[in-house]
Every structure is written in C-alpha cells, then in structure tokens.
Design a protein around this motif. Structure first.
Motif, mmCIF file in Angstrom:
data_model
loop_
_atom_site.group_PDB
_atom_site.id
_atom_site.type_symbol
_atom_site.label_atom_id
_atom_site.label_comp_id
_atom_site.label_asym_id
_atom_site.label_seq_id
_atom_site.Cartn_x
_atom_site.Cartn_y
_atom_site.Cartn_z
ATOM 1 N N SER A 135 0.839 -1.199 0.000
ATOM 2 C CA SER A 135 0.000 0.000 0.000
ATOM 3 C C SER A 135 0.872 1.246 0.000
ATOM 4 O O SER A 135 1.876 1.323 0.716
ATOM 5 C CB SER A 135 -0.923 0.018 1.220
ATOM 6 O OG SER A 135 -1.859 -1.039 1.159
ATOM 7 N N PHE A 136 0.492 2.211 -0.813
ATOM 8 C CA PHE A 136 1.155 3.511 -0.838
ATOM 9 C C PHE A 136 0.536 4.385 0.240
ATOM 10 O O PHE A 136 -0.697 4.543 0.293
ATOM 11 C CB PHE A 136 0.995 4.148 -2.217
ATOM 12 C CG PHE A 136 1.480 5.565 -2.298
ATOM 13 C CD1 PHE A 136 2.825 5.837 -2.430
ATOM 14 C CD2 PHE A 136 0.582 6.620 -2.234
ATOM 15 C CE1 PHE A 136 3.275 7.152 -2.509
ATOM 16 C CE2 PHE A 136 1.016 7.931 -2.308
ATOM 17 C CZ PHE A 136 2.373 8.195 -2.448
ATOM 18 N N ALA A 137 1.352 4.943 1.108
ATOM 19 C CA ALA A 137 0.865 5.781 2.213
ATOM 20 C C ALA A 137 1.507 7.157 2.109
ATOM 21 O O ALA A 137 2.730 7.273 2.008
ATOM 22 C CB ALA A 137 1.181 5.148 3.562
ATOM 23 N N LEU A 138 0.686 8.180 2.132
ATOM 24 C CA LEU A 138 1.139 9.568 2.118
ATOM 25 C C LEU A 138 0.707 10.230 3.418
ATOM 26 O O LEU A 138 -0.467 10.190 3.790
ATOM 27 C CB LEU A 138 0.535 10.316 0.924
ATOM 28 C CG LEU A 138 0.624 11.841 0.971
ATOM 29 C CD1 LEU A 138 2.073 12.304 0.861
ATOM 30 C CD2 LEU A 138 -0.234 12.474 -0.120
ATOM 31 N N THR A 139 1.668 10.849 4.114
ATOM 32 C CA THR A 139 1.383 11.584 5.342
ATOM 33 C C THR A 139 1.751 13.047 5.130
ATOM 34 O O THR A 139 2.873 13.354 4.712
ATOM 35 C CB THR A 139 2.169 11.021 6.529
ATOM 36 O OG1 THR A 139 1.791 9.658 6.745
ATOM 37 C CG2 THR A 139 1.884 11.813 7.798
ATOM 38 N N ALA A 140 0.825 13.925 5.399
ATOM 39 C CA ALA A 140 1.047 15.369 5.305
ATOM 40 C C ALA A 140 0.956 15.966 6.704
ATOM 41 O O ALA A 140 -0.009 15.714 7.431
ATOM 42 C CB ALA A 140 0.024 16.019 4.378
ATOM 43 N N ARG A 141 1.961 16.747 7.060
ATOM 44 C CA ARG A 141 1.991 17.404 8.374
ATOM 45 C C ARG A 141 2.150 18.900 8.174
ATOM 46 O O ARG A 141 3.085 19.355 7.518
ATOM 47 C CB ARG A 141 3.132 16.849 9.228
ATOM 48 C CG ARG A 141 3.219 17.470 10.618
ATOM 49 C CD ARG A 141 4.200 16.702 11.487
ATOM 50 N NE ARG A 141 5.542 16.706 10.932
ATOM 51 C CZ ARG A 141 6.443 17.662 11.181
ATOM 52 N NH1 ARG A 141 6.135 18.688 11.970
ATOM 53 N NH2 ARG A 141 7.645 17.581 10.657
ATOM 54 N N ALA A 163 -7.984 8.542 -2.960
ATOM 55 C CA ALA A 163 -8.159 8.363 -1.511
ATOM 56 C C ALA A 163 -8.275 9.741 -0.877
ATOM 57 O O ALA A 163 -7.756 10.733 -1.404
ATOM 58 C CB ALA A 163 -7.005 7.582 -0.901
ATOM 59 N N GLU A 164 -8.961 9.789 0.267
ATOM 60 C CA GLU A 164 -9.159 11.062 0.962
ATOM 61 C C GLU A 164 -9.202 10.821 2.456
ATOM 62 O O GLU A 164 -9.689 9.778 2.920
ATOM 63 C CB GLU A 164 -10.444 11.742 0.492
ATOM 64 C CG GLU A 164 -10.719 13.082 1.177
ATOM 65 C CD GLU A 164 -11.983 13.752 0.660
ATOM 66 O OE1 GLU A 164 -11.961 14.233 -0.484
ATOM 67 O OE2 GLU A 164 -12.991 13.765 1.411
ATOM 68 N N SER A 165 -8.657 11.773 3.195
ATOM 69 C CA SER A 165 -8.701 11.720 4.656
ATOM 70 C C SER A 165 -9.096 13.096 5.173
ATOM 71 O O SER A 165 -8.639 14.123 4.644
ATOM 72 C CB SER A 165 -7.331 11.305 5.224
ATOM 73 O OG SER A 165 -7.351 11.280 6.633
ATOM 74 N N GLN A 172 -2.506 18.142 13.227
ATOM 75 C CA GLN A 172 -1.533 18.697 12.283
ATOM 76 C C GLN A 172 -1.182 17.724 11.167
ATOM 77 O O GLN A 172 -0.541 18.124 10.196
ATOM 78 C CB GLN A 172 -0.243 19.094 13.018
ATOM 79 C CG GLN A 172 -0.387 20.302 13.928
ATOM 80 C CD GLN A 172 0.934 20.661 14.575
ATOM 81 O OE1 GLN A 172 1.535 19.864 15.277
ATOM 82 N NE2 GLN A 172 1.392 21.878 14.331
ATOM 83 N N ALA A 173 -1.571 16.455 11.278
ATOM 84 C CA ALA A 173 -1.148 15.450 10.304
ATOM 85 C C ALA A 173 -2.330 14.599 9.858
ATOM 86 O O ALA A 173 -3.242 14.301 10.652
ATOM 87 C CB ALA A 173 -0.057 14.554 10.894
ATOM 88 N N LEU A 174 -2.311 14.231 8.584
ATOM 89 C CA LEU A 174 -3.282 13.315 8.008
ATOM 90 C C LEU A 174 -2.551 12.314 7.123
ATOM 91 O O LEU A 174 -1.496 12.629 6.552
ATOM 92 C CB LEU A 174 -4.329 14.064 7.165
ATOM 93 C CG LEU A 174 -5.418 14.853 7.914
ATOM 94 C CD1 LEU A 174 -6.289 15.582 6.915
ATOM 95 C CD2 LEU A 174 -6.241 13.945 8.807
ATOM 96 N N THR A 175 -3.124 11.123 6.964
ATOM 97 C CA THR A 175 -2.534 10.066 6.147
ATOM 98 C C THR A 175 -3.597 9.469 5.242
ATOM 99 O O THR A 175 -4.728 9.229 5.679
ATOM 100 C CB THR A 175 -1.920 8.968 7.035
ATOM 101 O OG1 THR A 175 -0.892 9.529 7.851
ATOM 102 C CG2 THR A 175 -1.310 7.869 6.185
ATOM 103 N N VAL A 176 -3.213 9.231 3.989
ATOM 104 C CA VAL A 176 -4.079 8.518 3.050
ATOM 105 C C VAL A 176 -3.304 7.315 2.514
ATOM 106 O O VAL A 176 -2.073 7.349 2.428
ATOM 107 C CB VAL A 176 -4.534 9.415 1.876
ATOM 108 C CG1 VAL A 176 -5.462 10.497 2.360
ATOM 109 C CG2 VAL A 176 -3.339 10.018 1.148
#
Length: 575
Positions: A135-141, A163-165, A172-176
C-alpha cells in the motif's frame, strides 16, 4: 581553553600561596595572596561586554527569480549578491525560511541570526518506490496550530480522487493510503483543502511501482484448517513460491509442490501441532541456519515441550475471560478482532523472548527470540479466516505486517537509495546506492559519472549532478536501472519552505552550541566556526563564587585589586 579551568587554576594558586604564607605565620602576606587569587579568578569569570559587531550580510531567502512551472530554481539578483559576499562576512541575518540543504553546504559556517516561523510549512512523507502488492501511504503534516476540518486527497494522473482523509478533530497530520494496481512509474497528485474546501497546496508525487520479488515460503501443518487455507490463498495471490505440506492422518500428507525450487527460503511457517509431533528438530535446524520460523500457536497443546526446548512459558486461557482476551488490530479501513490461541506466552514468554507486536489495546500477539543465526516467532492468534470474505484487504495488510516482521528480505546485489526528499531542477542533487564499488560507472540522465565515497554514508556511494529540468531522470549502474524524479521550481512551495526551514536549523547548529542573545527573542544565534561566540555576542562567564563576584563587580575594579595585591606582595618581599 575552558574558562572554568582557568578560574579554578587561579583560585587554587591563590589558596596554595596563602597556605604557604600562613605556615610561616605571615598573615598579611597570606591575605594578599588570597586576595590576588580570588580577584584573578573573578576577573576571568566576569562576562565580557559585547564588542563591536562584525560585518553581517542580510539574506532574504524568499528572493527567488520568478520561473514558470517545471523551470530551474534560481536566486534573484539580490540573493545572488548576498550569497557571493558571504565568505567575507562574520554573520548572516536570515529573513524567511532560509536556503536549501545543497546551498548551505556550499557556504562557510557563519553565525546565523534567524527567527524561524512555523506558519506556511508543510512536510510530506511517502515512499518513492514500492513493490507491487504494498500500500502507498502519504502523510502530510502542517506547521502552526492544529486545525480541524481540513482534508488530504490523493489524485490520479487524470485528476480522479483515489483516496481522501479528513481531520475530524484538531490535528496537524493526516494520512491517506492507496493500493497501486500494476507496476509502472507514475506521477500522482496530492491536494490539501481547508475546511471551506479551498485548495491550500497541491503538487506532484512521483511513485515507481516495481515488480515484487517472489517470497519463498515453506509451510508445514499438522492438520488442515481454514486458517492455513486462507494463508495459502493470500501467499499464492501475492505470487509467492510456496512449498506446502499438510498432515491429514498418520500416513497421509497433502503436498503442494513449489512452482520453482526454494533456493533461499525467506521463512518457514508451521503450526504448533506439526512441531509437537516431531517436526520441531528439523525446523530448529533450519532456523539455526538463518531461516526464520513462524509458529502458528493457535493449536499448541504441549506446554512442557515449549518450555523445555525453547524456554517459552505458556499458560492456558480461562474460559471466563474469553472476550477480554480477544486481540483488536487496527488496520487501514477496518479493525479486526482475532481470537487468542488456547495457550499464550506468559508475560514476555521467558528470558530469551520479547514482545514484538501489540494490538490497539496494548495486548501482545507476536513474540520472538533469537536462535543462532535465525529467529523464532510465535503468533498467538487464530481464526483469521473469518475476515477473508468480509475484510480481505485488511486481512492482507495484517499478514503483510506479519511477513515484514518474520521473513528475511530477498538478497539484492544493489539497492538505490532516496538520498534527498525533494530534488529540484537547478540545485545540486545526489544519487546514492548500496552494493556498488567506489569508482564504478554510473549514468545519470546523459551524464557518465563515477561512484564516490561519502563520509556520512559508510555503506553507500554517491554522485552529484545538476538537473536542468523537471521530470524523470533515468539511472543505470552495473546492469541495474532506476529513475529519479526531479521537481520543478514552482512545485510544492510550502514543502520547499519546510525543507529550507529544516536545512537552515541544521546549518545554524553546525557551529557547536547555540548562544542565546538577550535581545533576540526566539531567534537562533549560532556561534562562529571555531566554536567561540561571534562578534557582538556576550561570552558566558563561569559559575560558582568567582562567577558571582565577576558578575557583581566591574572588571576594572577586579583588575585593580589583582594588580594592587601583587604589587603589595612584591614590595613586602623586597623589604
């Protein structure tokens, strides 16, 4: 030299001289010697007043030349002039978020006056390459205060939302996460939206999905079960090479022959029943040679055997606590409930055993111990087949976690590394790899280069190059090929600001310990290249009594007291 050592030496010398005079009952001379020692120690401990400020260069780090999308990053005339004058400067007054890591590396270390800000910063974390099936995981902080209601979207190359979160609470952080369907190189997009739905930031995300190296697994089971059938299906669907044997009776075994020889097995999976019926010795022999052994402990029955052979202490679970002993594993998109085995390890399992995985409630479900060159792992849950139909994706993700913890990786002659988080067109970038020889040939785009050793990467070699435009750059060395994506100057301004912020903080910390300046608020003021405070920065004094006297009395008075004491001693000695 440390100022505390000098102060201590002066005080000890004065005390020793006073003691020698006191032995001869020369009390006035003893007093003068003690006064001279104390005044000299206090003089050394007194903080120096700020001297005249050295030449400082004002660096406006937001002064970049305007460039179209995909173009090279270049400083404007004002920044270029400031960078050219830095070698003759004593300090740098940084405005904004600072420079990129590659730019700071080209500059000499100078004192930095800088007031960092957290607003307008964005950090992205995602893999640049992954094997098919992962799975590809992107975390934005985001920097600044935590907010609620903002969203993170992952977009395909055609703009479709993959994908959406959403931040349901202040964070401060989200992951999709997203499962790539096929091996290919692609440039996805990520988009951040505020709670009103307005776009805060958007930019490219390069991803290379690679053909996975088939996993080689041996399976040995003492009885057929739905759990082992589900595991076999998961491994087969992932293109693993499986050698599977299940005992159906005393003299009847069902075998599934591997489609290719298992030259280097990544793991051996066996249930407790097969090991208890005589398979333990051969399994331990393989583990001793480096093949990890994963024990499915759901049908364990002979606690004395495991205590005697492996030092694993098992205890039967009480029927009255069956619901409390259920393990709840939080996975992407679902939480799976697994029944525990009939017998579970007590606490850590024994002196040689350790817990390597727990559920979301903190209850352990995987234990491990070393065994010569290999490892033995105990899986303490069962009945995972119940989720094969209702939550197949979550079940596959959980078994991927188990395999990552249990199996050894496939041998690779060479491994490309992600040397930089964001290579930019117009800035020096690096390509690094493990398993290559220094001096070996490597091709970056159309450039033929040679691998060079790096002091901060003892196990890898690197080459530097200057990309001229955004896009994929082909890499080749020793028959191995890869690609590196180069970002354009206008890509991800907030992420670039965050990377420049981090690089500037590292540069300011190069000059040993930062020195706080009383009139600088939260600004960072770094020491000079030699580790001493730069011009205009007060030097800290020593502590203790000498430091207290040095701070209470003016330096001229301490110097006068020291000189008068020595002159008085000299006059009394010459008398």
């Amino acid at each position: 030299m440390d100022i505390n050592l000098l102060c201590s030496g002066a005080a000890i010398a004065g005390a020793a001289s006073a003691f020698l005079y006191a032995r001869k009952k020369r009390w006035p001379d003893a007093a003068l010697a003690g006064l001279a020692g104390v005044s000299l120690a206090a003089l050394l401990a007194a903080p120096t007043a700020p001297g005249p400020a050295g030449r400082a260069v004002l660096l406006d780090s937001e002064d970049w030349r305007a460039a179209p999308a995909g173009a090279m990053l270049a400083p404007a005339d004002g920044m270029a002039a400031a960078l050219a004058s830095l070698p003759e400067a004593d300090s740098i007054d940084v405005r904004g978020h600072g420079l990129h890591e590659a730019q700071w590396r080209d500059l000499p270390v100078r004192r930095v006056q800088w007031q960092p800000a957290q607003d307008g910063l964005l950090w992205l974390d995602f893999p640049r390459a992954l094997p098919l099936g992962r799975s590809f995981a992107l975390t934005a902080r985001r920097g600044g205060n935590a907010q609620a209601g903002w969203r993170l979207q992952l977009l395909a190359e055609n703009g479709q939302v993959l994908a959406e979160s959403r931040a349901t609470a202040a964070t401060q952080a989200l992951t999709v996460q997203w499962q790539p369907p096929m091996p290919e190189s692609m440039v996805l997009q990520a988009r951040l939206l505020d709670k009103e739905g307005k776009t805060v930031a958007q930019g490219p995300l390069p991803l290379r999905v690679l053909d996975a190296v088939p996993l080689q697994v041996q399976g040995r089971f003492g009885a057929p079960s739905f759990d082992t059938r589900a595991l076999n299906q998961l491994l087969t669907d992932s293109n693993a090479i499986v050698d599977w044997q299940t005992t159906l009776g005393k003299s009847l075994t069902r075998s599934e022959e591997a489609r290719a020889p298992l030259a280097q097995p990544n793991a051996m999976v066996a249930d407790a029943a097969w090991l208890e019926r005589g398979g333990l010795r051969s399994a331990l022999a393989q583990a001793a040679q480096g093949v990890p052994l994963l024990v499915l402990g759901g049908n364990a029955d002979d606690a004395a055997l495991w205590q005697r052979e492996l030092g694993l202490r098992l205890a039967a679970l009480s029927a009255t606590t069956e619901q409390e002993d259920v393990r709840h594993l939080a996975l992407p998109g679902a939480t799976l409930a697994f029944a525990p085995g009939a017998q579970l390890p007590v606490a850590a399992g024994g002196a040689a055993w350790q817990i390597v995985a727990r559920d979301k409630d903190g209850k352990p479900w995987l234990w491990q111990r070393d065994w010569q060159k290999g490892r033995i792992l105990w899986l303490g849950v069962r009945d995972w087949h119940r989720h094969a139909i209702s939550e197949p994706a979550a079940l596959g993700a959980w078994w991927q976690q188990v395999v990552d913890l249990a199996a050894v990786g496939s041998a690779q002659k060479m491994r490309w590394l992600d040397a930089e988080p964001m290579p930019l067109a117009g800035l020096r970038s690096e390509v690094c790899a493990q398993g290559v020889a220094t001096g070996g040939a490597v091709t970056v785009g159309q450039q033929a280069l040679r691998w060079q050793a790096r002091g901060d990467r003892a196990d890898a070699a690197c080459v530097a190059f200057w990309p001229g435009k955004a896009g994929w750059v082909p890499l080749a060395s020793g028959g191995e090929r890869s690609e590196l994506y180069v970002f354009g100057a206008q890509d991800w301004p907030m992420w670039q600001a965050a990377l420049r912020h981090d690089a500037t903080a590292r540069y300011a910390g190069l000059a040993l310990q930062p020195v706080a300046r009383a009139d600088a608020g939260h600004s960072a003021v770094a020491a000079g290249a030699d580790g001493q405070p730069g011009a205009g920065v007060p030097r800290p004094g020593a502590g203790g009594i000498a430091g207290a006297l040095g701070g209470a009395l003016p330096r001229w008075l301490l110097g006068l007291a020291f000189a008068a004491s020595l002159l008085a001693l000299w006059w009394r000695e010459r008398r």
